[in-house]
Design a protein around this motif. Structure first.
Motif, PDB file in Angstrom:
ATOM      1  N   MET A   1      -6.129  11.545   3.194  1.00  0.00           N
ATOM      2  CA  MET A   1      -6.309  10.754   1.976  1.00  0.00           C
ATOM      3  C   MET A   1      -7.751  10.283   1.909  1.00  0.00           C
ATOM      4  SD  MET A   1      -2.936   8.479   2.116  1.00  0.00           S
ATOM      5  CE  MET A   1      -2.887   7.526   0.628  1.00  0.00           C
ATOM      6  N   ASN A   2      -8.260  10.126   0.677  1.00  0.00           N
ATOM      7  CA  ASN A   2      -9.633   9.627   0.573  1.00  0.00           C
ATOM      8  C   ASN A   2      -9.715   8.120   0.797  1.00  0.00           C
ATOM      9  OD1 ASN A   2      -8.351   8.957  -1.739  1.00  0.00           O
ATOM     10  ND2 ASN A   2      -9.750   9.981  -3.130  1.00  0.00           N
ATOM     11  N   ILE A   3      -8.562   7.459   1.044  1.00  0.00           N
ATOM     12  CA  ILE A   3      -8.611   6.043   1.419  1.00  0.00           C
ATOM     13  C   ILE A   3      -8.054   5.869   2.831  1.00  0.00           C
ATOM     14  CG2 ILE A   3      -8.508   5.034  -0.866  1.00  0.00           C
ATOM     15  CD1 ILE A   3      -5.435   4.650  -0.198  1.00  0.00           C
ATOM     16  N   GLY A   4      -8.198   6.941   3.669  1.00  0.00           N
ATOM     17  CA  GLY A   4      -7.553   6.946   4.987  1.00  0.00           C
ATOM     18  C   GLY A   4      -7.847   5.705   5.818  1.00  0.00           C
ATOM     19  N   LEU A   5      -9.125   5.312   5.875  1.00  0.00           N
ATOM     20  CA  LEU A   5      -9.505   4.186   6.719  1.00  0.00           C
ATOM     21  C   LEU A   5      -8.913   2.882   6.183  1.00  0.00           C
ATOM     22  CD1 LEU A   5     -11.049   3.946   9.256  1.00  0.00           C
ATOM     23  CD2 LEU A   5     -13.111   3.536   7.965  1.00  0.00           C
ATOM     24  N   LEU A   6      -8.877   2.768   4.840  1.00  0.00           N
ATOM     25  CA  LEU A   6      -8.291   1.556   4.237  1.00  0.00           C
ATOM     26  C   LEU A   6      -6.799   1.504   4.520  1.00  0.00           C
ATOM     27  CD1 LEU A   6     -10.134   1.619   0.845  1.00  0.00           C
ATOM     28  CD2 LEU A   6     -10.425  -0.009   2.667  1.00  0.00           C
ATOM     29  N   PHE A   7      -6.142   2.672   4.499  1.00  0.00           N
ATOM     30  CA  PHE A   7      -4.713   2.725   4.811  1.00  0.00           C
ATOM     31  C   PHE A   7      -4.468   2.241   6.242  1.00  0.00           C
ATOM     32  CE2 PHE A   7      -0.860   4.783   6.241  1.00  0.00           C
ATOM     33  CZ  PHE A   7      -0.016   4.619   5.164  1.00  0.00           C
TER      34      PHE A   7
ATOM     35  N   LEU B   1      -0.515   5.334 -10.464  1.00  0.00           N
ATOM     36  CA  LEU B   1      -1.296   5.259 -11.698  1.00  0.00           C
ATOM     37  C   LEU B   1      -2.735   5.713 -11.486  1.00  0.00           C
ATOM     38  CD1 LEU B   1      -0.036   1.970 -13.330  1.00  0.00           C
ATOM     39  CD2 LEU B   1       0.543   4.306 -13.888  1.00  0.00           C
ATOM     40  N   GLY B   2      -3.072   6.222 -10.273  1.00  0.00           N
ATOM     41  CA  GLY B   2      -4.418   6.756 -10.051  1.00  0.00           C
ATOM     42  C   GLY B   2      -5.422   5.717  -9.614  1.00  0.00           C
ATOM     43  N   ALA B   3      -4.977   4.662  -8.930  1.00  0.00           N
ATOM     44  CA  ALA B   3      -5.923   3.676  -8.413  1.00  0.00           C
ATOM     45  C   ALA B   3      -5.678   3.460  -6.927  1.00  0.00           C
ATOM     46  CB  ALA B   3      -5.791   2.363  -9.175  1.00  0.00           C
ATOM     47  N   PRO B   4      -6.033   4.479  -6.072  1.00  0.00           N
ATOM     48  CA  PRO B   4      -5.735   4.355  -4.645  1.00  0.00           C
ATOM     49  C   PRO B   4      -6.460   3.181  -3.994  1.00  0.00           C
ATOM     50  CG  PRO B   4      -7.155   6.222  -5.054  1.00  0.00           C
ATOM     51  CD  PRO B   4      -6.696   5.744  -6.390  1.00  0.00           C
ATOM     52  N   PHE B   5      -7.691   2.886  -4.467  1.00  0.00           N
ATOM     53  CA  PHE B   5      -8.454   1.795  -3.855  1.00  0.00           C
ATOM     54  C   PHE B   5      -7.775   0.451  -4.126  1.00  0.00           C
ATOM     55  CE2 PHE B   5     -12.186  -1.112  -3.823  1.00  0.00           C
ATOM     56  CZ  PHE B   5     -12.483  -0.961  -2.488  1.00  0.00           C
ATOM     57  N   ALA B   6      -7.334   0.270  -5.374  1.00  0.00           N
ATOM     58  CA  ALA B   6      -6.633  -0.973  -5.711  1.00  0.00           C
ATOM     59  C   ALA B   6      -5.340  -1.083  -4.907  1.00  0.00           C
ATOM     60  CB  ALA B   6      -6.341  -1.015  -7.207  1.00  0.00           C
ATOM     61  N   ALA B   7      -4.651   0.057  -4.695  1.00  0.00           N
ATOM     62  CA  ALA B   7      -3.405   0.035  -3.917  1.00  0.00           C
ATOM     63  C   ALA B   7      -3.680  -0.417  -2.490  1.00  0.00           C
ATOM     64  CB  ALA B   7      -2.768   1.425  -3.919  1.00  0.00           C
ATOM     65  N   ALA B   8      -4.749   0.151  -1.876  1.00  0.00           N
ATOM     66  CA  ALA B   8      -5.070  -0.228  -0.494  1.00  0.00           C
ATOM     67  C   ALA B   8      -5.437  -1.703  -0.418  1.00  0.00           C
ATOM     68  CB  ALA B   8      -6.216   0.644   0.034  1.00  0.00           C
TER      69      ALA B   8
ATOM     70  N   ILE C   1      -9.334   6.654  -9.835  1.00  0.00           N
ATOM     71  CA  ILE C   1     -10.507   5.797  -9.659  1.00  0.00           C
ATOM     72  C   ILE C   1     -10.592   5.385  -8.200  1.00  0.00           C
ATOM     73  CG2 ILE C   1     -11.576   3.618 -10.307  1.00  0.00           C
ATOM     74  CD1 ILE C   1     -10.279   3.989 -13.021  1.00  0.00           C
ATOM     75  N   GLY C   2     -11.583   5.924  -7.479  1.00  0.00           N
ATOM     76  CA  GLY C   2     -11.700   5.706  -6.044  1.00  0.00           C
ATOM     77  C   GLY C   2     -12.556   4.499  -5.723  1.00  0.00           C
ATOM     78  N   ALA C   3     -12.834   4.365  -4.416  1.00  0.00           N
ATOM     79  CA  ALA C   3     -13.581   3.200  -3.937  1.00  0.00           C
ATOM     80  C   ALA C   3     -14.993   3.179  -4.517  1.00  0.00           C
ATOM     81  CB  ALA C   3     -13.637   3.230  -2.406  1.00  0.00           C
ATOM     82  N   LYS C   4     -15.610   4.363  -4.653  1.00  0.00           N
ATOM     83  CA  LYS C   4     -17.006   4.433  -5.096  1.00  0.00           C
ATOM     84  C   LYS C   4     -17.145   3.877  -6.510  1.00  0.00           C
ATOM     85  CE  LYS C   4     -19.506   7.527  -2.891  1.00  0.00           C
ATOM     86  NZ  LYS C   4     -19.785   8.873  -2.434  1.00  0.00           N
ATOM     87  N   GLU C   5     -16.227   4.274  -7.413  1.00  0.00           N
ATOM     88  CA  GLU C   5     -16.318   3.824  -8.801  1.00  0.00           C
ATOM     89  C   GLU C   5     -16.128   2.311  -8.881  1.00  0.00           C
ATOM     90  OE1 GLU C   5     -14.638   6.345  -7.732  1.00  0.00           O
ATOM     91  OE2 GLU C   5     -14.912   8.107  -9.023  1.00  0.00           O
TER      92      GLU C   5
END
Lengths: 327, 160
Positions: free
Chosen positions: A106-112, B46-53, B123-127
């Motif tokens: 996942m591109n949030i692997g470290l955050l996970f 919904l396509g917001a993995p950063f917000a989910a984390a 929308i990832g962490a960078k955005e």
């Protein structure tokens, strides 16, 4: 299905089996190594070299009475020991073991991983609170304070690696280390991460939540049978996970040192990953045998007065250097 | 993906209902954590993995731990549970229900207005980071000032 690619069924089954087997074996490895460091034998009766000691332990735990104290709060009491092994096994889904070997990328692997480390705190806290026992409550309180504090340094010390590799994905971080391990530019980050990882998985010498000399067995005082076994196994899975995460973040993951690759890149990668993980497991056991437990106020002041400034300085300097090189 | 969305939405609603109706605060907190995890899954679908984390790290992993930490200190027992039970009589639901009905109607109306599909841009962490320190940098700085004020206040209260 039988090809090695990230997320194939074969991969998932093999990784899950290996992790569970290795965690069970670790209990024996730790006791034998401790025996070696303490100049005594350690468990050597069950099977060759006592290797089946964990099997005997499991049989003992399963056949014990699984007792819920009448004064305990039942729902949290039953849920608490299950949380720790589950979140630790979920974290393993992110670890890249070799090229093409891993469960998910996942591109949030470290955050996970950070999120799962945060949830792991509930196991000790809920266990201590639901036991309705003064010593268990003290253990739960200690666990809560310790894990909230050291999670901060755990997260900040990782950010230097994220800046250098430009990625939160663990596989991306390993691939970015093909021309140099991050332990050299990020040595302070590595040191802070090692200490925070020990405290986060409340391994010795940071086992204050259990501190058996002061508070019986801390948060798991009232637990018996397989519920205690889940706490126990969860702790060893956590130790194995930290020993896998440190090579991935700082020691190049599956990349061989000094160009010592051999044969197939998957076999070579798995070999080096296992070798690096074993070194850190040995180090964790050595730390347990060598160091004494600090007082709780020493733990807290050490964390906030030494680790926090160090990790923030590391982040600041790394960011400044990367910005200067980029412009 | 929509199966995951509706599944976790139902779990979130049920868990939140349980949070309100529990008289034991530790059970209520457990359900609250489940609800937060369900909302994190919704963010992810919904396509917001950063917000989910962040939802899991900040809310479930830090704020709820602090809540539980405080509950441990308070030594709540059967007395507080009985008090909660006495407060949660059926007549107490009338007022909030009357106020919630218009909100529900408005939400249904808003959903009907917007017949588009769910968002599929991820929308990832960078955005998120780029917009936080780009157009919204003033809000970030103000929030950091607020947190600093809280920190100084806590230090002052604890200094003895």
């Amino acid at each position: 299905m039988f090809s090695f690619q990230v997320g194939s069924l074969l991969n998932i089954a093999l990784i899950l089996g290996t992790v569970l087997g290795a965690a069970a074996l670790l209990i024996w490895v730790e006791r034998r190594l401790l025996g070696f460091f303490n100049d005594r034998l350690g468990p050597n009766r069950v099977g060759p070299f006592g290797i089946l000691q964990s099997v005997a332990d499991v049989i003992k735990l399963i056949t014990k009475e699984d007792w819920i104290p009448p004064f305990a709060d039942k729902l949290p009491f039953v849920v608490a020991p299950i949380i720790l092994p589950i979140v630790m096994l979920l974290s393993f889904a992110m670890i890249p073991f070799a090229p093409g070997v891993g469960i998910i990328d996942m591109n949030i692997g470290l955050l996970f991983v950070m999120a799962m480390a945060g949830l792991a705190a509930y196991s000790a806290m809920l266990g201590g609170l639901a036991s309705n026992n003064k010593f268990a409550l003290l253990g739960g309180l200690r666990a809560a304070g310790q894990m909230i504090s050291y999670e901060v340094f755990l997260g900040i010390s990782l950010l230097g690696v994220v800046i250098l590799s430009d990625s939160f994905s663990l596989r991306g971080i390993v691939e970015a280390q093909s021309d140099g391990w991050y332990v050299f530019p990020q040595f302070i980050g590595f040191m802070v991460f090692m200490v925070a990882a020990l405290a986060e998985s409340h391994r010795w010498p940071f086992d204050l939540p259990e501190g058996e000399a002061e508070i019986i067995s801390g948060f798991n005082t009232e637990y018996s049978g397989m519920k205690f076994g889940l706490f126990f196994v969860g702790e060893y899975i956590g130790m194995l996970f930290m020993a896998c995460l440190i090579p991935v973040l700082f020691f190049g993951g599956w990349h061989a040192p000094f160009g010592l690759e051999f044969g197939n890149e998957i076999i070579s990668g798995l070999f080096w990953m296992a070798a690096k993980t074993s070194v850190f497991i040995g180090f964790f056991v050595l730390v347990r045998a060598a160091l004494a437990r600090p007082r709780y106020d020493q733990l807290m002041s050490y964390g906030w007065l030494v680790m926090l400034p160090l990790s923030l300085l590391n982040l600041l300097i790394t960011g400044a250097i990367v910005l200067m090189q980029g412009s | 993906m929509s199966v995951f969305f509706y599944g976790s939405a139902i779990i979130a609603i049920l868990a939140t209902l349980m949070v309100i109706t529990r008289t034991n605060i530790v059970h209520a907190l457990l359900y609250f954590i489940v609800s937060l995890l369900a909302i994190a899954v919704i963010f992810y679908t919904l396509g917001a993995p950063f917000a989910a984390a962040l939802e899991v790290i900040v809310y479930a992993g830090a704020i709820m731990v602090m809540f539980l930490f405080v509950v441990m200190m308070l030594n709540l027992g059967q007395v507080t549970q009985d008090q909660e039970k006495a407060w949660l009589v059926p007549s107490i639901w009338i007022g909030p229900s009357i106020m919630a009905v218009p909100l529900l109607i408005e939400v249904l109306y808003a959903i009907n207005l917007q017949q588009e599909q769910m968002a599929h841009t991820v929308i990832g962490a960078k955005e998120v980071g780029a917009s936080l320190f780009g157009p919204y940098v003033l809000a970030v700085e103000l929030a950091s000032m607020l947190l600093l004020a809280g920190l100084v206040g806590a230090f002052h209260l604890a200094r003895k």
